[in-house]
Scaffold this motif. Sequence first.
Motif: not given
Length: 275
Positions: A161-165, A254-255, A260-261
């Motif tokens: 799940s590295w692309y999720s938040f 990317y994670k 951070k954003k």
Amino acid sequence: MKIFITKFSALLFILFYAISIEAQEFQGKAYYFSKTPMELGRWGAKMSEQQKKQVEARLKNRLEKTYVLTFNKQESMYKEDEKLDAISGATDSWGKNFTPGNQYKNIKTNTFIQNQEFYGKKFLVKDSLQPIDWKMGSETKTIGKYTCFKATALLLKSQLSWYSFSWGQLRNNTANSNDENNNSKVEMVEVEAWYTLQIPISQGPGEYWGLPGLILEVSEGNTTILCSKIVMNPKEKANIKVPEKGENVTRKEYKEIITKKMTEFRENRGRRRRQ
């Protein structure tokens, strides 16, 4: 004894079929669909059945997805088949920020490349294929016309799940980093996969690969991805193109960028409320 001979004969047939496929240049397309049950937690306990159905309809695009895996001996391209929102007739633009983009895998060069777009900025996530320590068993089942074998693996949840938040994950990471006596375990997830030797390529949906045959079904947590159709050697050959557009980053980078954003978004919103 008769049952053993029957199973052995079936296995020999599959192996001979696989060898004949391997001996020729081939290409194919595998069509998958995934389904994740809706979990509303304590919030759901306060809702009526009608309200739950309305929420489920709104989240349908996130809970049920379809994908296409185009493959040859060495490469694959995995893309989501986007649907229109059942209610508004629009695509899920907000959710798209935290879902996987088009994904390229090359098992010969050990290359992983994935397009990601985060609030209008394009990224090109370049990395190595994540190794998976599969435990292969002897259990079999049939998916469509293909005999499949079972394999299992234990993976880091963050690996998938590295692309999720999620804010919950951010809070847990912050708490763990601030705890000098932190003895919490890294969150792991058990994966169950079913692969077929009749298509002898080491490919599969999403992050999954590394078995001696195409993965037709994979279950992780409460999500299952299942192959519904396979087209071998289609008349119109698809050119598997390596993604090229976007800022080059690794999965880890990317994670860190999206975390951070999102933290900045929350802090800015908090300052506006206090003004």
